[in-house]
Write an enzyme that holds these catalytic residues in place. Structure first.
Site, PDB file in Angstrom:
ATOM      1  N   SER A 150      -6.625  57.631   9.504  1.00  0.00           N
ATOM      2  CA  SER A 150      -6.508  59.079   9.612  1.00  0.00           C
ATOM      3  C   SER A 150      -7.887  59.729   9.718  1.00  0.00           C
ATOM      4  O   SER A 150      -8.649  59.416  10.623  1.00  0.00           O
ATOM      5  CB  SER A 150      -5.711  59.614   8.423  1.00  0.00           C
ATOM      6  OG  SER A 150      -5.284  60.932   8.634  1.00  0.00           O
ATOM      7  N   ASP A 280       4.604  58.850  13.661  1.00  0.00           N
ATOM      8  CA  ASP A 280       3.557  59.546  12.910  1.00  0.00           C
ATOM      9  C   ASP A 280       3.740  61.051  13.085  1.00  0.00           C
ATOM     10  O   ASP A 280       3.567  61.584  14.179  1.00  0.00           O
ATOM     11  CB  ASP A 280       2.180  59.113  13.414  1.00  0.00           C
ATOM     12  CG  ASP A 280       1.045  59.562  12.506  1.00  0.00           C
ATOM     13  OD1 ASP A 280       1.118  60.689  11.981  1.00  0.00           O
ATOM     14  OD2 ASP A 280       0.099  58.791  12.336  1.00  0.00           O
ATOM     15  N   HIS A 309       2.906  57.900   9.310  1.00  0.00           N
ATOM     16  CA  HIS A 309       1.449  58.015   9.211  1.00  0.00           C
ATOM     17  C   HIS A 309       0.905  57.106   8.110  1.00  0.00           C
ATOM     18  O   HIS A 309      -0.112  56.438   8.293  1.00  0.00           O
ATOM     19  CB  HIS A 309       1.072  59.471   8.925  1.00  0.00           C
ATOM     20  CG  HIS A 309      -0.393  59.728   8.953  1.00  0.00           C
ATOM     21  ND1 HIS A 309      -1.159  59.567  10.092  1.00  0.00           N
ATOM     22  CD2 HIS A 309      -1.250  60.156   7.979  1.00  0.00           C
ATOM     23  CE1 HIS A 309      -2.419  59.880   9.832  1.00  0.00           C
ATOM     24  NE2 HIS A 309      -2.497  60.239   8.555  1.00  0.00           N
TER      25      HIS A 309
END
Length: 332
Positions: A150, A280, A309
């Site tokens: 991320s 995601d 995610h």
């Protein structure tokens, strides 16, 4: 009555002893820092007992960066970069797995996150990457593998592109924010600014509730029909988030959403594995992983259908196995 008075005196004495012990304990935990570029700091007990060091470096601008460093110093190092608004604890499943495979594993808390300094300024990708450079120089890490999830994927990409020459062997980006999350004229597939403004508004209004809802819903895909939720995972996410600075987390939203990593990706020459969940809901795959793989010089792209995610936590077995196969393969 005599018994009651004795109990009261005993309680007062116990409270005084407890208060004295608490003050002495707090004083003994004062951290000494001896360098502007990256010495470890240790917490003396004042009692003659041996305790583990509080492991951190201090950057040139006076920020303490906490880190973990496990495994033999002679082993190939893997450096983990965590996502927003978490800490190095988010990599527990990966660190233990790769440690058991003979690697040296390192993970830090980004400035303003976790156990690192809650400073007011410097919450941008340039500072994040420079902090990582200070850590890798302090530990003298070479032939290292960097893995970012991320926001940590953006941090890792900028570090490798700008500071990692002669130190980095491979890169892994997982659910990563590059090349650019924000919708612009040149990035029409990005997310509108209102999405990130909403994150900022919720954080400022009630950070505790916002983080609980975020972990309970889209981050791990727990809002999907039939999803099996884990309260332990939710509360661990919440714990990590609440341990950091609200100011740092607020500023980091701009850093992960508005930073353009296009030039960084183009400059990265090491083999790079790009992993992303097909479901995601935080970093849409079509405007991130797919584009990043095209910009990188040497990339492998793998998209996991229906995974969220937070796939490193929900499906560590799958993710760890794919990373291991990539990093253990000989470079062509």
């Amino acid at each position: 009555m005599v018994w009651n008075n004795s109990v009261a005196r005993l309680a007062r004495t116990s409270r005084r002893k407890l208060l004295t012990a608490s003050i002495m304990s707090a004083m003994s935990l004062t951290i000494r820092s001896t360098s502007a570029v990256g010495k470890e700091t240790k917490a003396p007990t004042g009692t003659g007992e041996t305790t583990p060091p509080v492991t951190s470096i201090m950057t040139r601008d006076g920020v303490h960066i906490f880190y973990k460093d496990w495994g033999p110093k002679s082993a190939q190092p893997i450096v983990f970069h965590h996502g927003w608004p978490l800490s190095s604890d988010d990599w527990d499943a990966q660190m233990l797995f790769f440690l058991s495979r003979g690697y040296r594993v390192i993970a830090h808390d980004r400035r303003g996150h976790g156990r690192s300094s809650q400073v007011s300024e410097g919450h941008d990708m340039d500072h994040y990457a420079t902090d990582v450079a200070a850590l890798t120089e302090h530990l003298d890490l070479r032939n290292a593998i960097h893995i970012g999830h991320s926001t940590g994927g953006g941090e890792a990409a900028r570090y490798v592109a700008r500071h990692g020459k002669d130190r980095v062997a491979k890169l892994v980006l997982i659910g990563a924010v590059p090349p650019l999350m924000l919708k612009t004229e040149t990035n029409p597939g990005g997310l509108p600014i209102e999405v990130f403004d909403n994150l900022r508004n919720q954080l400022a209004a009630n950070r505790a509730q916002f983080y609980f809802d975020f972990a309970s819903g889209p981050f791990y895909g727990y809002n999907r029909p039939g999803a099996e939720t884990s309260q332990a995972v939710i509360w661990n996410w919440w714990r990590q988030g609440m341990s950091g600075s609200a100011k740092a987390h607020l500023d980091c939203i701009k850093a992960f959403s508005e930073t353009d990593f296009t030039d960084d990706l183009k400059a990265i020459a090491v083999p790079t594995l790009v992993l992303h969940g097909g479901d995601d809901q935080i970093v849409p795959v079509s405007d991130s992983a797919v584009l990043s793989a095209k910009l990188l010089q040497h990339s492998q792209l793998k998209i996991y259908d229906l995974l969220p995610h937070g796939l490193c936590t929900t499906q560590p077995g799958i993710v760890n196995a794919d990373i291991l196969a990539f990093i253990s393969a000989r470079r062509a």
